[in-house]
Scaffold this active site. Sequence first.
Site, PDB file in Angstrom:
ATOM      1  N   LYS A 171      46.491  27.302 -29.613  1.00 57.12           N
ATOM      2  CA  LYS A 171      46.913  28.563 -28.983  1.00 57.12           C
ATOM      3  C   LYS A 171      46.919  28.434 -27.467  1.00 57.12           C
ATOM      4  CE  LYS A 171      45.625  31.109 -33.023  1.00 57.12           C
ATOM      5  NZ  LYS A 171      44.532  31.614 -33.838  1.00 57.12           N
ATOM      6  N   GLN A 211      39.171  34.664 -33.271  1.00 61.58           N
ATOM      7  CA  GLN A 211      39.457  33.695 -34.327  1.00 61.58           C
ATOM      8  C   GLN A 211      38.543  33.945 -35.533  1.00 61.58           C
ATOM      9  OE1 GLN A 211      41.995  31.472 -34.086  1.00 61.58           O
ATOM     10  NE2 GLN A 211      41.593  30.828 -36.180  1.00 61.58           N
ATOM     11  N   ASP A 215      47.219  39.946 -33.166  1.00 62.48           N
ATOM     12  CA  ASP A 215      47.094  39.391 -34.520  1.00 62.48           C
ATOM     13  C   ASP A 215      47.642  40.364 -35.563  1.00 62.48           C
ATOM     14  OD1 ASP A 215      46.126  36.875 -35.192  1.00 62.48           O
ATOM     15  OD2 ASP A 215      44.040  37.393 -34.796  1.00 62.48           O
TER      16      ASP A 215
HETATM   17  N1  GUN Z   1      42.004  32.412 -38.941  1.00 59.16           N
HETATM   18  C1  GUN Z   1      42.957  31.881 -39.722  1.00 59.16           C
HETATM   19  N2  GUN Z   1      44.165  32.376 -39.386  1.00 59.16           N
HETATM   20  C2  GUN Z   1      43.953  33.238 -38.383  1.00 59.16           C
HETATM   21  C3  GUN Z   1      44.812  34.066 -37.597  1.00 59.16           C
HETATM   22  O1  GUN Z   1      46.025  34.110 -37.766  1.00 59.16           O
HETATM   23  N3  GUN Z   1      44.198  34.818 -36.647  1.00 59.16           N
HETATM   24  C4  GUN Z   1      42.869  34.802 -36.450  1.00 59.16           C
HETATM   25  N4  GUN Z   1      42.364  35.580 -35.513  1.00 59.16           N
HETATM   26  N5  GUN Z   1      42.046  34.046 -37.146  1.00 59.16           N
HETATM   27  C5  GUN Z   1      42.598  33.269 -38.103  1.00 59.16           C
END
Ligand code: GUN
Length: 279
Positions: free
Chosen positions: A49, A93, A116
């Site tokens: 990211k 996350q 998200d």
């Molecule tokens: N963990 C696995 N996929 C994701 C996601 O798309 N966003 C977040 N925040 N955590 C994750």
Amino acid sequence: MAIILDGKALAKKCKETVKKEAESLKRTPGLAVIIVGNNPASRVYVNSKRKDCEECGFLSEEYALPEETTEAELIALIHELNAREDIDGILCQLPLPKGINEEAVLMAIDPEKDVDGFHPMNMGALLIGKDGFLPCTPYGVMEILDEYGIDPKGKQCVVVGRSNIVGKPMAILLLQRHGTVTICHSRTPNLAEICRTADILVAAVGKVNIVTADMIKPGAVVIDVAMNHNDAGKLCGDVDYEAAKEVASAITPVPGGVGPMTRAMLMKNTLLSARKRQD
Ligand code: GUN
């Protein structure tokens, strides 16, 4: 032999567009990413990211908090970020360490910065067809379908998996586009039979080879959302890819399919947030 739906190439194109559009804003879009503890997979995602933000010319801030962080401390950080003018998106996350209530944390994020799309406000907006942030993975799947001219309208769509992050919102998006949607899951007894009815089959379970070639209707479009490791440690999805690509008309590979598009949609959501917040 199926067409390979190249999510990696499409993601590159999407990020280039995002970068260009970001340049026309008065202020650089900013994304804050929070990671708690030492989950190695989460570390890989968070690093990606940061790289995506660099590619798009965004401000990116990472908050790596220790495993023993309390829920109150985490929520206090989120409140700080909610108040920051220069931060347009906040992503925490998942998964979070045991003892932290995930729902309470996600609820603390300002829905206007919830890039998200996990906040109940955005989930609710999706359900009733109002504007809000779309969860990045199903959003990315819809972009892949659009790019390749695959229209869910009037099609039988089967989603295998019912997670809040992927399965449920995926089903809603296909429904909005006039697909006839069936959701299956681990307790669906006649899974193979239902999958065989699908014109568009989305696998989002997280189990290697849960979708085999005999479960695919000849000519179906197969979207594999999962990121698993097989016994040899190789990254793979839910679908038996080699056999499936002989039956399907189009299929996403793993890696290089949905994954890169999920990341690109996070950038797109951050851009949308920045644009909305400047207006
Ligand atoms: N963990 C696995 N996929 C994701 C996601 O798309 N966003 C977040 N925040 N955590 C994750």
